[in-house]
Design a protein around this motif. Structure first.
Motif, PDB file in Angstrom:
ATOM      1  N   GLU A  24       0.817  -1.201   0.000  1.00  0.00           N
ATOM      2  CA  GLU A  24       0.000   0.000   0.000  1.00  0.00           C
ATOM      3  C   GLU A  24       0.857   1.261   0.000  1.00  0.00           C
ATOM      4  OE1 GLU A  24      -0.293  -2.543   2.112  1.00  0.00           O
ATOM      5  OE2 GLU A  24      -2.295  -3.362   1.737  1.00  0.00           O
ATOM      6  N   ALA A  25       1.861   1.279   0.852  1.00  0.00           N
ATOM      7  CA  ALA A  25       2.762   2.445   0.906  1.00  0.00           C
ATOM      8  C   ALA A  25       3.569   2.562  -0.375  1.00  0.00           C
ATOM      9  CB  ALA A  25       3.678   2.345   2.119  1.00  0.00           C
ATOM     10  N   ASP A  26       4.012   1.423  -0.922  1.00  0.00           N
ATOM     11  CA  ASP A  26       4.750   1.457  -2.188  1.00  0.00           C
ATOM     12  C   ASP A  26       3.927   2.141  -3.269  1.00  0.00           C
ATOM     13  OD1 ASP A  26       6.796   0.024  -0.987  1.00  0.00           O
ATOM     14  OD2 ASP A  26       6.380  -1.841  -2.055  1.00  0.00           O
ATOM     15  N   TYR A  27       2.672   1.743  -3.398  1.00  0.00           N
ATOM     16  CA  TYR A  27       1.826   2.328  -4.436  1.00  0.00           C
ATOM     17  C   TYR A  27       1.546   3.805  -4.179  1.00  0.00           C
ATOM     18  CZ  TYR A  27       0.967  -2.122  -6.705  1.00  0.00           C
ATOM     19  OH  TYR A  27       1.123  -3.285  -7.382  1.00  0.00           O
ATOM     20  N   MET A  28       1.233   4.155  -2.944  1.00  0.00           N
ATOM     21  CA  MET A  28       0.905   5.544  -2.643  1.00  0.00           C
ATOM     22  C   MET A  28       2.115   6.450  -2.854  1.00  0.00           C
ATOM     23  SD  MET A  28      -0.526   7.331   0.821  1.00  0.00           S
ATOM     24  CE  MET A  28      -2.170   6.658   0.663  1.00  0.00           C
ATOM     25  N   ILE A  29       3.225   6.111  -2.257  1.00  0.00           N
ATOM     26  CA  ILE A  29       4.408   6.972  -2.292  1.00  0.00           C
ATOM     27  C   ILE A  29       5.144   6.842  -3.625  1.00  0.00           C
ATOM     28  CG2 ILE A  29       6.592   7.489  -1.140  1.00  0.00           C
ATOM     29  CD1 ILE A  29       5.132   6.333   1.453  1.00  0.00           C
ATOM     30  N   GLY A  30       5.256   5.620  -4.127  1.00  0.00           N
ATOM     31  CA  GLY A  30       5.928   5.407  -5.407  1.00  0.00           C
ATOM     32  C   GLY A  30       5.195   6.033  -6.572  1.00  0.00           C
ATOM     33  N   MET A  81      -0.799  15.273  -2.696  1.00  0.00           N
ATOM     34  CA  MET A  81      -0.718  13.870  -2.296  1.00  0.00           C
ATOM     35  C   MET A  81      -2.064  13.384  -1.767  1.00  0.00           C
ATOM     36  SD  MET A  81       1.955  12.038   0.328  1.00  0.00           S
ATOM     37  CE  MET A  81       3.089  11.165  -0.735  1.00  0.00           C
ATOM     38  N   GLN A  82      -2.803  14.247  -1.115  1.00  0.00           N
ATOM     39  CA  GLN A  82      -4.081  13.874  -0.521  1.00  0.00           C
ATOM     40  C   GLN A  82      -5.183  13.643  -1.543  1.00  0.00           C
ATOM     41  OE1 GLN A  82      -4.283  17.195   2.228  1.00  0.00           O
ATOM     42  NE2 GLN A  82      -3.678  15.865   3.932  1.00  0.00           N
ATOM     43  N   VAL A  83      -4.988  14.049  -2.785  1.00  0.00           N
ATOM     44  CA  VAL A  83      -5.991  13.824  -3.830  1.00  0.00           C
ATOM     45  C   VAL A  83      -6.083  12.336  -4.181  1.00  0.00           C
ATOM     46  CG1 VAL A  83      -6.648  14.361  -6.208  1.00  0.00           C
ATOM     47  CG2 VAL A  83      -5.721  16.150  -4.735  1.00  0.00           C
ATOM     48  N   LEU A  84      -4.959  11.642  -4.161  1.00  0.00           N
ATOM     49  CA  LEU A  84      -4.865  10.187  -4.367  1.00  0.00           C
ATOM     50  C   LEU A  84      -5.245   9.714  -5.770  1.00  0.00           C
ATOM     51  CD1 LEU A  84      -6.290   8.936  -0.961  1.00  0.00           C
ATOM     52  CD2 LEU A  84      -3.892   9.073  -1.637  1.00  0.00           C
ATOM     53  N   ASP A  85      -5.406  10.603  -6.731  1.00  0.00           N
ATOM     54  CA  ASP A  85      -5.773  10.173  -8.079  1.00  0.00           C
ATOM     55  C   ASP A  85      -4.579   9.675  -8.897  1.00  0.00           C
ATOM     56  OD1 ASP A  85      -4.506  12.597  -8.460  1.00  0.00           O
ATOM     57  OD2 ASP A  85      -6.003  13.380  -9.853  1.00  0.00           O
ATOM     58  N   TYR A  86      -3.409   9.719  -8.345  1.00  0.00           N
ATOM     59  CA  TYR A  86      -2.180   9.288  -9.012  1.00  0.00           C
ATOM     60  C   TYR A  86      -1.865   7.812  -8.758  1.00  0.00           C
ATOM     61  CZ  TYR A  86      -0.797  10.130  -4.243  1.00  0.00           C
ATOM     62  OH  TYR A  86      -0.774  10.104  -2.884  1.00  0.00           O
ATOM     63  N   VAL A  87      -2.558   7.193  -7.827  1.00  0.00           N
ATOM     64  CA  VAL A  87      -2.271   5.801  -7.473  1.00  0.00           C
ATOM     65  C   VAL A  87      -2.774   4.886  -8.591  1.00  0.00           C
ATOM     66  CG1 VAL A  87      -2.632   3.946  -5.806  1.00  0.00           C
ATOM     67  CG2 VAL A  87      -2.391   6.307  -5.009  1.00  0.00           C
ATOM     68  N   ASP A  88      -1.850   4.132  -9.165  1.00  0.00           N
ATOM     69  CA  ASP A  88      -2.176   3.220 -10.262  1.00  0.00           C
ATOM     70  C   ASP A  88      -1.815   1.802  -9.824  1.00  0.00           C
ATOM     71  OD1 ASP A  88      -2.835   2.151 -12.712  1.00  0.00           O
ATOM     72  OD2 ASP A  88      -0.888   2.654 -13.609  1.00  0.00           O
ATOM     73  N   ILE A  89      -2.838   1.033  -9.483  1.00  0.00           N
ATOM     74  CA  ILE A  89      -2.620  -0.333  -9.013  1.00  0.00           C
ATOM     75  C   ILE A  89      -2.876  -1.295 -10.162  1.00  0.00           C
ATOM     76  CG2 ILE A  89      -3.343  -2.104  -7.362  1.00  0.00           C
ATOM     77  CD1 ILE A  89      -4.165   0.224  -5.509  1.00  0.00           C
ATOM     78  N   PRO A  90      -1.840  -2.024 -10.568  1.00  0.00           N
ATOM     79  CA  PRO A  90      -2.050  -2.992 -11.662  1.00  0.00           C
ATOM     80  C   PRO A  90      -3.033  -4.078 -11.248  1.00  0.00           C
ATOM     81  CG  PRO A  90       0.253  -2.961 -10.935  1.00  0.00           C
ATOM     82  CD  PRO A  90      -0.507  -2.034 -10.061  1.00  0.00           C
ATOM     83  N   ARG A  91      -3.865  -4.479 -12.172  1.00  0.00           N
ATOM     84  CA  ARG A  91      -4.859  -5.520 -11.875  1.00  0.00           C
ATOM     85  C   ARG A  91      -4.579  -6.758 -12.675  1.00  0.00           C
ATOM     86  NH1 ARG A  91      -7.736  -2.082  -9.068  1.00  0.00           N
ATOM     87  NH2 ARG A  91      -8.300  -0.100  -9.889  1.00  0.00           N
TER      88      ARG A  91
END
Length: 91
Positions: A24-30, A81-91
């Motif tokens: 979770e932290a990897d995706y958010m911060i990375g 950072m608080q917008v969180l629209d940059y988090v791209d989680i591969p599915r």
């Protein structure tokens, strides 16, 4: 992830952003780093360098708005950072 082999500082920051200890932290911060670092100047890079020295639970809490952001991290970068629209989680 982009390749930053020509800039040791960016390469180090990207590695630290993507190797946090939890997925979770990897995706958010990375993802935050990957999406925005090209727009940053010295002040923003210094902010991020300081931020990634903090504990993941703190960074995630600030980004999610579950704990108050310390004054020295408050501002436009944390707001972004608080917008969180940059988090791209591969599915």
């Amino acid at each position: 992830m982009d390749d930053h082999s020509d800039d040791p500082r960016l390469k180090r920051l990207q590695f630290r952003a993507w190797h946090r200890g939890t997925r979770e932290a990897d995706y958010m911060i990375g993802c935050f780093f990957d999406r925005f670092h090209a727009e940053w100047g010295e002040a923003e890079l210094a902010w991020f360098e300081a931020l990634i020295e903090e504990e993941d639970v703190e960074i995630m809490g600030w980004a999610l708005g579950t704990i108050p952001v310390p004054e020295h991290y408050a501002g436009p970068l944390m707001a972004r950072m608080q917008v969180l629209d940059y988090v791209d989680i591969p599915r």
